[in-house]
Design an enzyme around this catalytic site. Structure first.
Site, PDB file in Angstrom:
ATOM      1  N   LYS A 129       0.898  -1.138   0.080  1.00 47.73           N
ATOM      2  CA  LYS A 129      -0.209   0.122  -0.066  1.00 47.73           C
ATOM      3  C   LYS A 129       1.034   1.216  -0.076  1.00 47.73           C
ATOM      4  O   LYS A 129       2.031   1.196   0.499  1.00 47.73           O
ATOM      5  CB  LYS A 129      -0.896  -0.061   1.276  1.00 47.73           C
ATOM      6  N   GLY A 149     -20.789   6.637   6.320  1.00 49.92           N
ATOM      7  CA  GLY A 149     -20.044   6.849   5.096  1.00 49.92           C
ATOM      8  C   GLY A 149     -20.725   6.570   3.784  1.00 49.92           C
ATOM      9  O   GLY A 149     -21.147   5.404   3.362  1.00 49.92           O
ATOM     10  N   GLY A 187     -19.591   7.697   0.621  1.00 47.83           N
ATOM     11  CA  GLY A 187     -18.439   7.806  -0.401  1.00 47.83           C
ATOM     12  C   GLY A 187     -18.588   6.877  -1.599  1.00 47.83           C
ATOM     13  O   GLY A 187     -19.797   6.201  -1.818  1.00 47.83           O
ATOM     14  N   VAL A 214     -17.735   3.701  -2.399  1.00 48.01           N
ATOM     15  CA  VAL A 214     -18.252   2.296  -1.921  1.00 48.01           C
ATOM     16  C   VAL A 214     -19.539   2.432  -1.188  1.00 48.01           C
ATOM     17  O   VAL A 214     -20.502   1.857  -1.622  1.00 48.01           O
ATOM     18  CB  VAL A 214     -17.310   1.648  -1.163  1.00 48.01           C
TER      19      VAL A 214
END
Ligand code: NAD
Length: 347
Positions: free
Chosen positions: A79, A179, A181, A183
């Site tokens: 990552k 959330g 966003g 996804v």
């Protein structure tokens, strides 16, 4: 201590990349290449400290090793995080500099988008490195992985609802979404289509308003979302939402969401189990996006085949819950052992 990490968190290599001309400060973490090149997204984020950025990169890259292994992908885990420059910055130049850092690892790490980065950023990097994926292509599947991630979370919620809550369909099942966003929004669409009742929160009020209008969702504040009275909690914002403070307040019986590193510590997974809450590990249920960008990178398959592969996450949820029963342990610990047993060189 930089070299004093526990064995399972020890990284093969970590690159600190800087480029004063563009303001780039990035950390590229390669946790494991046992299964193949380390594959994982790149986050652009404002961190409180450099130590916090390093910690995020290391935790996320380790999670990618486990995610890619459980998803049976021929890739290791890595990552990258880019520390967001203060003030205005030249975005294409910043990502070109980041792309050169990716290229300097000669394929040991392959990048894609994550929180704060876009398909346009990935496309821009193609000029300097081939080790990038998640780029929309004319007449072929690819690009934004978030709908695939959302699909994986959705089928996991379906499986969990069946096996944990005894619900054969999501019709009328109450789901709290933290959330909305990339996804979270797609997940809300899938859940709404399946008849689930949504309770939502996001720091962005416009997204909440849209969810209320489009899905008939109930809006609550970001402070209240984790503890609302629902059947399922889907954390789809940032990590560490399941911690010492929040776990005692939760009312959902099943947790499955997209956010990486939801458990602040392994002890929080144990605390969930003691409270009778089934936590489906994030890296198991949110693998849809990496499955998509990995297939795109290998130029394999098309949309239908990718969706079929992502749907298999539901079978793994079922297998995990069977393993948990057999081991008399927690889903988080069993998934960890299961994934680590797969961190081996592939023939
Ligand atoms: P995103 O940035 O598009 O969405 C995050 C949303 O959470 C935003 O709308 C933001 O306003 C909201 N948010 C932030 N803090 C909040 C809070 N305290 N309470 C409520 N809402 C809050 O990111 P995304 O791509 O949707 O990813 C969401 C999570 O899923 C991240 O942790 C990411 O690492 C993880 N993930 C994403 C993918 C993918 O395909 N995009 C794949 C695997 C994992």
């Amino acid at each position: 201590s930089l070299f004093g990490l526990p064995e399972q968190a020890a990284h093969e290599r970590v690159l600190l990349a800087t480029d004063p001309a563009t303001g780039l400060k990035a950390i590229l973490a390669v946790h494991s290449t046992a299964r193949g090149p380390a594959f994982g997204g790149c986050r652009l984020w404002h961190y409180e400290s450099e130590a916090a950025a390093l910690n995020d990169a290391l935790r996320l890259s380790q999670g990618m090793s486990l995610k890619n292994a459980l998803a049976d992908l021929p890739f290791g885990g890595g990552k990258a995080v880019i520390l967001k420059p203060e003030g205005a910055f030249d975005r294409p130049a910043l990502f070109a500099a980041f792309g050169r850092a990716v290229q300097s690892l000669n394929g040991a790490y392959i990048t894609a988008e994550d929180v704060g980065t876009t398909t346009a950023d990935m496309r821009g990097m193609q000029a300097v490195t081939p080790y990038v994926s998640g780029i929309p292509r004319e007449g072929a599947f690819g690009g934004d992985p978030s709908p695939k991630t959302a699909w994986g979370v959705f089928v996991s919620i379906q499986a969990g609802a069946r096996l944990v809550l005894g619900r054969s369909s999501l019709d009328g099942v109450r789901v709290a979404l933290q959330g909305l966003g990339a996804v979270g929004w797609h997940l809300a669409e899938f859940l709404h289509q399946a008849g689930a009742k949504l309770v939502v929160a996001d720091v962005d009020a416009a997204k909440v308003e849209r969810a209320v209008a489009q899905f008939g969702a109930t809006a609550v504040s970001v402070a209240d979302i984790l503890a609302v009275d629902v059947d399922v909690l889907a954390p789809c914002a940032l990590g560490a939402s399941l911690n010492e403070q929040t776990v005692p307040t939760l009312r959902a019986k099943l947790i499955a969401g997209a956010a990486n590193n939801q458990l602040a510590t392994p002890a929080d997974g144990d605390a969930l189990q003691r409270r009778g809450i089934c936590y489906l590990p994030d890296y198991l249920v949110n693998a849809g996006g990496i499955i998509s960008v990995a297939r795109e990178y290998r130029n394999e398959g098309e949309e239908k085949a990718v969706m079929a592969e992502v749907s298999k996450i539901a079978e793994r949820v079922e297998e995990l819950l069977q393993r948990v029963q057999a081991a008399d342990s927690t889903p988080a610990r069993v998934a960890d052992d299961w994934a680590r047993s797969k961190l081996v060189r592939l023939a």
